[in-house]
Write a protein that holds these residues in place. Sequence first.
Motif, PDB file in Angstrom:
ATOM      1  N   GLN A  41      35.347 -10.955  16.425  1.00 26.53           N
ATOM      2  CA  GLN A  41      34.825  -9.611  16.203  1.00 26.53           C
ATOM      3  C   GLN A  41      35.908  -8.580  16.464  1.00 26.53           C
ATOM      4  O   GLN A  41      36.055  -7.599  15.732  1.00 26.53           O
ATOM      5  CB  GLN A  41      33.642  -9.352  17.134  1.00 26.53           C
ATOM      6  CG  GLN A  41      32.374 -10.062  16.722  1.00 26.53           C
ATOM      7  CD  GLN A  41      31.235  -9.704  17.668  1.00 26.53           C
ATOM      8  OE1 GLN A  41      31.433  -9.611  18.870  1.00 26.53           O
ATOM      9  NE2 GLN A  41      30.060  -9.523  17.136  1.00 26.53           N
ATOM     10  N   THR A  45      37.482  -5.992  13.802  1.00 21.85           N
ATOM     11  CA  THR A  45      37.480  -4.556  14.088  1.00 21.85           C
ATOM     12  C   THR A  45      38.873  -3.966  13.915  1.00 21.85           C
ATOM     13  O   THR A  45      39.042  -2.883  13.373  1.00 21.85           O
ATOM     14  CB  THR A  45      36.965  -4.310  15.508  1.00 21.85           C
ATOM     15  OG1 THR A  45      35.714  -4.968  15.664  1.00 21.85           O
ATOM     16  CG2 THR A  45      36.772  -2.832  15.752  1.00 21.85           C
ATOM     17  N   ARG A  48      39.596  -3.742  10.255  1.00 18.92           N
ATOM     18  CA  ARG A  48      38.872  -2.621   9.658  1.00 18.92           C
ATOM     19  C   ARG A  48      39.587  -1.293   9.930  1.00 18.92           C
ATOM     20  O   ARG A  48      39.690  -0.435   9.063  1.00 18.92           O
ATOM     21  CB  ARG A  48      37.448  -2.565  10.230  1.00 18.92           C
ATOM     22  CG  ARG A  48      36.640  -1.395   9.695  1.00 18.92           C
ATOM     23  CD  ARG A  48      35.190  -1.495  10.060  1.00 18.92           C
ATOM     24  NE  ARG A  48      34.945  -1.553  11.485  1.00 18.92           N
ATOM     25  CZ  ARG A  48      33.761  -1.748  12.031  1.00 18.92           C
ATOM     26  NH1 ARG A  48      32.715  -1.948  11.274  1.00 18.92           N
ATOM     27  NH2 ARG A  48      33.616  -1.776  13.328  1.00 18.92           N
ATOM     28  N   LEU A  74      30.530  -8.406  10.906  1.00 22.80           N
ATOM     29  CA  LEU A  74      30.272  -8.183  12.327  1.00 22.80           C
ATOM     30  C   LEU A  74      28.814  -8.458  12.673  1.00 22.80           C
ATOM     31  O   LEU A  74      28.498  -8.994  13.737  1.00 22.80           O
ATOM     32  CB  LEU A  74      30.660  -6.746  12.712  1.00 22.80           C
ATOM     33  CG  LEU A  74      32.163  -6.482  12.670  1.00 22.80           C
ATOM     34  CD1 LEU A  74      32.467  -4.988  12.828  1.00 22.80           C
ATOM     35  CD2 LEU A  74      32.877  -7.278  13.756  1.00 22.80           C
ATOM     36  N   THR A 138      37.629  -4.903  21.984  1.00 16.39           N
ATOM     37  CA  THR A 138      38.407  -4.439  20.845  1.00 16.39           C
ATOM     38  C   THR A 138      39.459  -3.432  21.281  1.00 16.39           C
ATOM     39  O   THR A 138      39.269  -2.716  22.263  1.00 16.39           O
ATOM     40  CB  THR A 138      37.478  -3.784  19.797  1.00 16.39           C
ATOM     41  OG1 THR A 138      38.280  -3.171  18.793  1.00 16.39           O
ATOM     42  CG2 THR A 138      36.602  -2.729  20.438  1.00 16.39           C
ATOM     43  N   TYR A 143      36.335   2.920  16.054  1.00 14.24           N
ATOM     44  CA  TYR A 143      36.254   2.748  14.607  1.00 14.24           C
ATOM     45  C   TYR A 143      35.202   1.697  14.273  1.00 14.24           C
ATOM     46  O   TYR A 143      35.491   0.550  13.996  1.00 14.24           O
ATOM     47  CB  TYR A 143      37.625   2.331  14.048  1.00 14.24           C
ATOM     48  CG  TYR A 143      37.760   2.726  12.609  1.00 14.24           C
ATOM     49  CD1 TYR A 143      38.434   3.880  12.251  1.00 14.24           C
ATOM     50  CD2 TYR A 143      37.152   1.981  11.614  1.00 14.24           C
ATOM     51  CE1 TYR A 143      38.526   4.269  10.943  1.00 14.24           C
ATOM     52  CE2 TYR A 143      37.229   2.367  10.300  1.00 14.24           C
ATOM     53  CZ  TYR A 143      37.926   3.513   9.969  1.00 14.24           C
ATOM     54  OH  TYR A 143      37.996   3.892   8.654  1.00 14.24           O
ATOM     55  N   ASP A 144      33.947   2.106  14.290  1.00 16.09           N
ATOM     56  CA  ASP A 144      32.886   1.144  14.019  1.00 16.09           C
ATOM     57  C   ASP A 144      31.952   1.607  12.913  1.00 16.09           C
ATOM     58  O   ASP A 144      30.866   1.073  12.756  1.00 16.09           O
ATOM     59  CB  ASP A 144      32.104   0.850  15.294  1.00 16.09           C
ATOM     60  CG  ASP A 144      31.553   2.101  15.927  1.00 16.09           C
ATOM     61  OD1 ASP A 144      31.525   3.145  15.251  1.00 16.09           O
ATOM     62  OD2 ASP A 144      31.158   2.053  17.098  1.00 16.09           O
ATOM     63  N   LYS A 180      26.299   3.797  22.957  1.00 15.99           N
ATOM     64  CA  LYS A 180      27.286   2.778  23.294  1.00 15.99           C
ATOM     65  C   LYS A 180      28.087   3.223  24.504  1.00 15.99           C
ATOM     66  O   LYS A 180      28.164   4.405  24.822  1.00 15.99           O
ATOM     67  CB  LYS A 180      28.226   2.500  22.117  1.00 15.99           C
ATOM     68  CG  LYS A 180      29.256   3.587  21.843  1.00 15.99           C
ATOM     69  CD  LYS A 180      30.250   3.121  20.782  1.00 15.99           C
ATOM     70  CE  LYS A 180      31.315   4.175  20.495  1.00 15.99           C
ATOM     71  NZ  LYS A 180      32.282   3.744  19.457  1.00 15.99           N
ATOM     72  N   TYR A 198      27.027  -1.910  22.716  1.00 15.83           N
ATOM     73  CA  TYR A 198      26.117  -1.143  21.861  1.00 15.83           C
ATOM     74  C   TYR A 198      24.675  -1.373  22.304  1.00 15.83           C
ATOM     75  O   TYR A 198      24.262  -2.503  22.522  1.00 15.83           O
ATOM     76  CB  TYR A 198      26.267  -1.564  20.402  1.00 15.83           C
ATOM     77  CG  TYR A 198      27.617  -1.252  19.821  1.00 15.83           C
ATOM     78  CD1 TYR A 198      27.863  -0.029  19.216  1.00 15.83           C
ATOM     79  CD2 TYR A 198      28.647  -2.184  19.897  1.00 15.83           C
ATOM     80  CE1 TYR A 198      29.106   0.257  18.681  1.00 15.83           C
ATOM     81  CE2 TYR A 198      29.897  -1.902  19.369  1.00 15.83           C
ATOM     82  CZ  TYR A 198      30.119  -0.678  18.760  1.00 15.83           C
ATOM     83  OH  TYR A 198      31.350  -0.402  18.235  1.00 15.83           O
TER      84      TYR A 198
END
Length: 304
Positions: A41, A45, A48, A74, A138, A143-144, A180, A198
């Motif tokens: 993950q 991330t 991305r 994800l 991460t 940046y999600d 979060k 989250y």
Amino acid sequence: MKNKSSSCRYLPHSSAPCSTDDTRCFRCDHRPAIDEIVREQSLVTQLRAVVLPALETKADGRAEIVAQLFGSILDCSRKVISALNSRYVGESPPDDEIVDKRRAKRKNSEGKKGDEVKAKQHEHKRSRRYTNSTSQVTPVPHYDGHQWRKYGQKNINNSNHQRSYYRCTYKHEQNCKATKTVQQLDSAGETIMYTVVYYGQHTCKTNMSNAPLHVVETSTPQSISTTCSDDLGDYSQKIENMHTPELAEVCSDELGSYHAIIGAEHSALGLEDEYMHRLLDTFACGALDLDSWEIDAIVRSGFF
DNA sequence: GACATTTGACCTAG
DNA sequence: CTAGGTCAAATGTC
């Protein structure tokens, strides 16, 4: 033909042999597998954070598609972790049951106090703590794909770093309850890593293509490039070794998407070598102690 | 002026 | 009582 070995690959903490029955085998310790998925993950991330900023400068809608793909990957990982956790934990009572027990306990000790506001706050805090949560480690905690607003920061025991609290920007406008927390890990590695947890689901409707670019936290070019490429082969091997067919299938799909996106970097998405080099040069600003927002600003400034 | 962040106070669970 | 989560006024930024 399934391999019905009597020993479980992920059984470092168990002395008893694993059952040959697939269902019961889930009672084994799958933490190493979960750790790998969490790591995956993190890598997705990172990827991305590298790919989306470039695509968002091109108004052809591809950014939205790629963002959805990343989101699906994800989401898939989260489901796998959730499935492993729920089977691993086994007989623990559901969240509602825990809440009910605490609610009863609180009712006994609470007495008269509690006007409407306090009751609302109380209900919110209670549900906040016991709703389903997902966490990931991460280097790019912001940046999600969602817009967040910071509402608090606290020093945390046994940690050198503060924890930041974020809620969805559209909390009031659209009653979105997603929140979060972000906390920097006490790691000695060269890449600064963050634990992002989250809580709740986004119920807001945001336009991804209109969403502002998110912060890319400090990370070195080496950490991004070498980690991603080296780990892909490694990751394939680990998936092949997974003893659970369903899990391997899920993760293989995921890996397929992963490879597809990586390949797309240089071809279908139109990202060229020169771009990648410039992007990585930009990330090197992290080593110069630039504030993450400044790095974000550089990426946004259209140097492509 | 609007919006985001900071920060100390407050509240609750454990 | 303490730690963690949230609120909201003060402050900063554009």
